[in-house]
Design a protein around this motif. Structure first.
Motif, mmCIF file in Angstrom:
data_model
loop_
_atom_site.group_PDB
_atom_site.id
_atom_site.type_symbol
_atom_site.label_atom_id
_atom_site.label_comp_id
_atom_site.label_asym_id
_atom_site.label_seq_id
_atom_site.Cartn_x
_atom_site.Cartn_y
_atom_site.Cartn_z
ATOM 1 N N ALA A 165 23.828 23.134 -1.391
ATOM 2 C CA ALA A 165 23.111 22.711 -2.599
ATOM 3 C C ALA A 165 21.613 22.604 -2.311
ATOM 4 N N LEU A 166 21.252 22.046 -1.154
ATOM 5 C CA LEU A 166 19.839 21.961 -0.775
ATOM 6 C C LEU A 166 19.220 23.355 -0.685
ATOM 7 N N CYS A 167 19.939 24.282 -0.067
ATOM 8 C CA CYS A 167 19.422 25.646 0.076
ATOM 9 C C CYS A 167 19.265 26.318 -1.284
ATOM 10 N N PHE A 168 20.272 26.211 -2.118
ATOM 11 C CA PHE A 168 20.231 26.856 -3.429
ATOM 12 C C PHE A 168 19.068 26.327 -4.267
ATOM 13 N N LEU A 169 18.985 25.008 -4.374
ATOM 14 C CA LEU A 169 17.930 24.414 -5.200
ATOM 15 C C LEU A 169 16.559 24.510 -4.526
#
Length: 187
Positions: free
Chosen positions: A139-143
């Protein structure tokens, strides 16, 4: 637990026909004393088997307990990365919680409680597992790649969380061979 009692237990187990290869304990005060008496340290992680001195008995810290300690240090102080000379902080995870809202959350289990955990709730392994999970890392990478996470260290934090998640999966495995191949225990 004393050295003599531990060795007596190992001897009884070995005489029953089972081989003892390791012992596991949390890092509580009395166990820490036992570990020191066995001369276990960062350079020596085993002691002689009292029944068969040709085989060592390895000492492991309790993995869920270690995960909680990693989580606590991450929340309270962060970790210094020697590679990048940066400190890995929880700021980007807090930002993820603030940004990732609605019906289609990416990190669906992550809540404000995970980063503000106090008192007896720090004993809950599930909170540490959910915070330091592959889902949170992704989620951190995507956002972060979309520019929705503004914290400067989001990528380093995501990499750290993934590393901890993968370590926990391997060290907490109860299977010798995992069908997925991702959680094979050490042999």
């Amino acid at each position: 637990m004393t050295v003599n009692l531990l060795k007596a237990i190992i001897t009884a187990v070995e005489q029953s026909g089972y081989e003892v290869h390791a012992t596991v304990c949390d890092m509580g005060g009395s166990n820490y004393s036992l570990i020191n008496q066995l001369k276990i340290n960062e350079d020596n992680n085993s002691f002689d088997n009292p029944v068969d001195p040709t085989r060592n008995i390895h000492v492991f810290a309790d993995v869920p307990h270690l995960l909680k300690l990693i989580r606590n240090h991450f929340l309270d102080h962060g970790f210094h990365s020697a590679d990048s000379n940066e400190t890995i902080l929880c700021d980007s995870v807090r930002e993820l919680i603030a940004v990732d809202k609605g019906n289609m959350k990416l990190a669906h289990k992550l809540t404000h409680q995970h980063v503000s955990v106090r008192g007896y709730k720090r004993q809950k392994v599930s909170f540490a597992v959910q915070l330091l999970s592959n889902t949170v890392s992704q989620a951190l990478c995507f956002l972060g790649e979309r520019g929705e996470i503004k914290s400067a260290g989001w990528l380093l934090t995501a990499q750290f969380i993934k590393l901890v998640n993968d370590w926990f999966d391997i060290m907490n495995s109860s299977l010798r061979i995992d069908p997925s191949g991702k959680r094979n225990a050490f042999r």
